[in-house]
Write a protein that holds these residues in place. Structure first.
Motif: not given
Length: 490
Positions: A326-350
């Protein structure tokens, strides 16, 4: 692909969102088909059919009706059912003008999906070769709800951009693909996945992401004004989060073996969920200049521990091991919303409306591999000889399988789930690109008025401009260290 579909769109003219014919036709025809198929194939199982139950009581020397499986499974079924219809439904109400659709469309596809799931799972898992019928009981109802969860997860990536008819098609194919991959993973590969990290979350997440990628809208920014939340919509979405968070131990333990397995699955999930809340809050606060929290992270990343614990929930992962997950996944998921989601839309058109990549796809994949590692290191000192047989079902054709081998198959099962999601989603996305399904135009997305009769607001009761959130950080052009709040322009 994009040029071809743009030409088709120009040929057919502006998109027609009138579903007065197509939606009733799909609902009526598919429900009639369910009635016919249920009449041909579906029967009560031995614990819900009066004659068979009386015969079973006599042959098995059962003295009380309380030993019927209904009394063991129905409390878990209630919890799972609430998660499907209330939890998922309200979690999707965060958009400021799309709450009717978030709750209403999830209600629609779950009601259809559970019927289709009973048939598809029955044909693959419990079809009687003599009578060619399917027997259903309370456990079948739980598994059908699980099956619906995959399509509801996929809906999260598409929220606001597709029509109800398209969502029905997503569910039709989603349930079908789910039944096939579930059969391959659980029956042929003999994997253990009580809480569905692999078969539900990884599959559903990548299925929705693949569809969303194929349905990419280059001009979706024209609906930017509605692709966000307001104070009350985020509060409604938080209701969904709390229902999901409270009942997730039941979700992960609902179909495990009675006794220690079910007990252990509930404990492990309970701890992983609690741990993910603290790390999600910590990362959310750290990401902002003044330490303010973003409700998007609290609504979603706090659930990541439950997703990742799905496969290993019934294993002897230990209580502190659950906290680490739970400790690790809470971090990974939050970082996903901060960085990965914008990256996916900008770079992969997702374009991922709800951020299912961060809540379901990645935690589900991690959960599958965590389960593989825990299974590979299982031994008789921890489980006991009979415990290994019980937990991993090392019987029959799989009696000679070792924990190390089981770990390898668990990892393979995770890959199968991801592959089914990506390939199946890609094909379904191509089907949905035909301009005949009544989906909204790029400048008309995220709006209930397209498909719902929305009550008119009294001008005298209109609330003055309030603080507005931009959800999932997709459209936040300011630096992350700055505040995420902006005053809505009147």
């Amino acid at each position: 692909m994009g040029n071809l579909c743009e030409c088709l769109g120009n040929f057919f003219g502006r998109k027609n969102t009138n579903v007065r014919v197509s939606l009733p036709a799909v609902c009526f025809l598919w429900q009639i088909a369910m009635i016919v198929l249920f009449g041909i194939f579906v029967r009560y199982d031995e614990e819900s059919d009066v004659k068979k139950w009386l015969e079973l009581k006599e042959s098995a020397n059962i003295t009380s009706d309380i030993e019927n499986d209904f009394y063991f499974r129905y409390p878990s079924f209630q919890d799972v059912h609430v998660m499907i219809f209330v939890g998922f439904g309200f979690l999707m109400t965060f958009l400021k003008r799309y709450s009717f659709s978030g709750v209403g469309f999830s209600f629609l596809i779950a009601a259809f999906g559970l019927q289709w799931a009973l048939l598809m799972q029955g044909w693959f898992h419990s079809l009687d070769p003599v009578t060619a019928t399917i027997s259903i009981g309370v456990e079948s109802m739980i598994n059908a709800d699980f099956c619906c969860a995959g399509s509801l997860i996929a809906m999260g990536a598409l929220l606001g951009k597709v029509s109800p008819v398209q969502l029905m098609i997503v569910t039709l194919f989603g349930v079908t693909l789910f039944a096939v991959e579930e059969y391959i993973i659980l029956d042929l590969l003999h994997c253990r996945d009580a809480g569905g990290s692999m078969v539900i979350h990884a599959f559903g997440g990548y299925y929705g992401l693949a569809i969303s990628w194929v349905l990419y809208r280059p001009k979706l920014h024209q609906s930017k004004r509605l692709n966000g939340s307001v104070y009350h919509s985020d509060m409604f979405a938080m209701i969904g989060t709390l229902f999901l968070w409270m009942f997730w131990p039941s979700f992960n333990s609902a179909i495990t073996d009675h006794g220690d397995g079910q007990h252990r699955a509930a404990i492990n999930t309970y701890l992983a969920l609690a741990s993910s809340v603290l790390t999600a809050v910590a990362i959310s606060s750290m990401s902002q200049k003044k330490g303010k929290l973003d409700m998007v992270h609290i609504q979603n990343a706090t659930l990541a521990g439950g997703v990742a614990m799905g496969t290993a929930a019934e294993f002897m992962i230990t209580p502190y091991g659950s906290l680490i997950v739970g400790f690790c996944c809470g971090i990974i998921s939050t970082f996903g919303y901060l960085f990965v989601t914008p990256f996916l839309e900008k770079t992969l058109k997702l374009q991922d409306t709800c951020g299912i990549h961060n809540l379901h796809a990645v935690p589900g994949m991690l959960g599958g591999f965590i389960g593989a590692i825990v299974a590979a290191f299982a031994n008789e000192d921890v489980y006991g000889k009979e415990g290994l047989k019980s937990v991993f079902d090392f019987e029959g054709d799989f009696a000679n399988r070792t924990p190390g081998t089981q770990g390898g198959f668990q990892a393979a099962g995770t890959c199968v789930a991801i592959a089914f999601g990506l390939v199946g989603g890609g094909v379904v996305g191509l089907i949905l690109r035909f301009p005949i399904w009544g989906d909204p135009a790029d400048d008309n997305c995220f709006d209930d008025e397209v498909y719902w009769e929305v009550p008119e607001e009294d001008e005298e009761e209109i609330i003055p401009p309030v603080l507005e959130y931009n959800n999932h950080m997709i459209h936040k052009h300011q630096d992350i260290s700055e505040s995420n709040f902006s005053v809505e322009q009147s």
